[in-house]
Design an enzyme around this catalytic site. Sequence first.
Site, PDB file in Angstrom:
ATOM      1  N   GLY A  95      -9.652  -0.654   3.943  1.00  0.00           N
ATOM      2  CA  GLY A  95      -8.469   0.188   3.930  1.00  0.00           C
ATOM      3  C   GLY A  95      -7.433  -0.323   2.943  1.00  0.00           C
ATOM      4  O   GLY A  95      -7.763  -0.870   1.883  1.00  0.00           O
ATOM      5  N   SER A  96      -6.179  -0.176   3.305  1.00  0.00           N
ATOM      6  CA  SER A  96      -5.096  -0.472   2.368  1.00  0.00           C
ATOM      7  C   SER A  96      -4.928  -1.950   2.053  1.00  0.00           C
ATOM      8  O   SER A  96      -4.203  -2.297   1.117  1.00  0.00           O
ATOM      9  CB  SER A  96      -3.782   0.085   2.914  1.00  0.00           C
ATOM     10  OG  SER A  96      -3.797   1.502   2.906  1.00  0.00           O
ATOM     11  N   THR A  97      -5.571  -2.854   2.798  1.00  0.00           N
ATOM     12  CA  THR A  97      -5.499  -4.258   2.411  1.00  0.00           C
ATOM     13  C   THR A  97      -6.147  -4.474   1.041  1.00  0.00           C
ATOM     14  O   THR A  97      -5.803  -5.415   0.328  1.00  0.00           O
ATOM     15  CB  THR A  97      -6.181  -5.174   3.447  1.00  0.00           C
ATOM     16  OG1 THR A  97      -7.568  -4.808   3.577  1.00  0.00           O
ATOM     17  CG2 THR A  97      -5.501  -5.062   4.804  1.00  0.00           C
ATOM     18  N   PHE A  98      -7.054  -3.568   0.653  1.00  0.00           N
ATOM     19  CA  PHE A  98      -7.705  -3.680  -0.660  1.00  0.00           C
ATOM     20  C   PHE A  98      -6.732  -3.351  -1.786  1.00  0.00           C
ATOM     21  O   PHE A  98      -7.014  -3.650  -2.951  1.00  0.00           O
ATOM     22  CB  PHE A  98      -8.924  -2.760  -0.732  1.00  0.00           C
ATOM     23  CG  PHE A  98      -9.776  -2.983  -1.952  1.00  0.00           C
ATOM     24  CD1 PHE A  98     -10.677  -4.043  -1.998  1.00  0.00           C
ATOM     25  CD2 PHE A  98      -9.678  -2.152  -3.054  1.00  0.00           C
ATOM     26  CE1 PHE A  98     -11.455  -4.271  -3.123  1.00  0.00           C
ATOM     27  CE2 PHE A  98     -10.455  -2.365  -4.184  1.00  0.00           C
ATOM     28  CZ  PHE A  98     -11.345  -3.431  -4.222  1.00  0.00           C
ATOM     29  N   LYS A  99      -5.596  -2.761  -1.466  1.00  0.00           N
ATOM     30  CA  LYS A  99      -4.616  -2.451  -2.502  1.00  0.00           C
ATOM     31  C   LYS A  99      -4.085  -3.706  -3.186  1.00  0.00           C
ATOM     32  O   LYS A  99      -3.542  -3.630  -4.293  1.00  0.00           O
ATOM     33  CB  LYS A  99      -3.470  -1.633  -1.897  1.00  0.00           C
ATOM     34  CG  LYS A  99      -3.897  -0.222  -1.514  1.00  0.00           C
ATOM     35  CD  LYS A  99      -2.817   0.528  -0.740  1.00  0.00           C
ATOM     36  CE  LYS A  99      -3.310   1.899  -0.307  1.00  0.00           C
ATOM     37  NZ  LYS A  99      -2.357   2.609   0.574  1.00  0.00           N
TER      38      LYS A  99
END
Length: 491
Positions: free
Chosen positions: A215-219
């Site tokens: 999810g957004s942790t990959f941002k």
Amino acid sequence: MSRYIRRAAALCAVLLIALLANATRVQILESARYGDNPANRRQMIARYGAPRGDILVDGRPVTGSRDTGGMFRHTRTYTDGPLYAPVTGFASQVYGTTLLEHTEDALLSGTDPLLDPFPLWNGVLRKRLPGGHVVTTLNGAAQRAAYQGLAGRAGAVAAVDPTTGRILALVSTPSYDPGELSGTSPSVARAWKRLNGDAARPMLNRAIRQTYPPGSTFKVVTAAAALEAGVVTDLDAPTDSPDPYRLPGSRTELTNETDDCADASLRYAFTWSCNTVFAKLGVEVGLKNMTGTAANFGFGERKLRVPFAVAPSTFDAKLDASQLALSSIGQFETRATPLQMAMVAATVAGGGDVKAPYLVERTTTKDGETVSTATPRTLHRAMSATTAEQLREMMTDVVQKGTGRNAAIPGARVGGKTGTAQHGLDNSERPYAWFISWAQADDALEPAVAVAVVVEDAAGRQGEVSGGGDAAPIAKAVMEAVLNSRPHGRG
């Protein structure tokens, strides 16, 4: 008469030579084959004839041995078995060994040549040495904080030291008691059947063997790629990012869970997790640069061992533009272990270097003499020091005024990134709640800990699940445990 005596003597000599030759063949050339034969119980009897060496946390053993008086005399015991199962694994007379019990088996069982100061002499005497001890890198308080924070919910926590790669916590829940698999009683077989048939999969090590959409942790990775490629040069400059954003080559429109994401700056988009900005950034960065940056962070690494094997995290190298957009926000086929995402946070905190994670600090003889010592090493250079500092700024903003405020710790600088990962057919399943973070005490020279938390069955209805609400408090507890255990004024 003497002629017949000489012939008989010669025949006896030939037979004696043949007997000696066969004995030599069996005992030297064929010894390994016979020794490893499952039908040969001598090895097993000898293996469990003496107590096994111990695995230590904070200088104290979390394993032991119990004398049963039976054929396989000493069975393995575990202190706080479910708490440390993702690290120790099990040592079973019936089902073998796993995790540290497996990778360090030779030392623990006393067969490691490094334990023997006189290998030739003891080899002649066939003397079996006492098992050695394995000193882990774990911080017991952090391990317990992670375990209690998950509170039996399916999920995992990994925590590492950003400056060395030492693994400080490795937790997977629901867990199991490895002691149930020790011994040869009928209860062992019943426990094995029950554990393997449990739909919750308590024997799965979710921290290192299970991959999830991050999810957004990959941002964090996407932001690093954009900064390194020069696609973004000013954290506070507006981006050309429509809201909603139509995925290239499709009619699908990507939206956000927050407001004011249209043309938002990288800093704002990172702080409030604007999907549209990062999906478009991934496309602008391009597949080559995105895959290269992901690889530099450790995605795609198939040989990572800590010392047991870690499942590879993946960022697909064959994507069209719309798939690349989704992959850049941690969806589509992007998948990561919690340990990998802890490494991402540690890389930011550590200035851009990816440190090899390791779980064994040193090994010793039974008497405490050092046999081997771990040496920290760098796997990759993921990004420049300048980019790492910019990411630290943005991760700090997330905790101070964004979606990760539940991770704030008085007296420490904390950086984080929340994530809510969709999964299931048409994203119908309850999302995974993610949080990755790092912490540095205000009086310290270096960051002390980087953490990744994933909660599979977060509380609340599907639309209420969030990394900031469900995972960040767990990460905070782990970071506090590490900070409180370190001497003041040290990094």
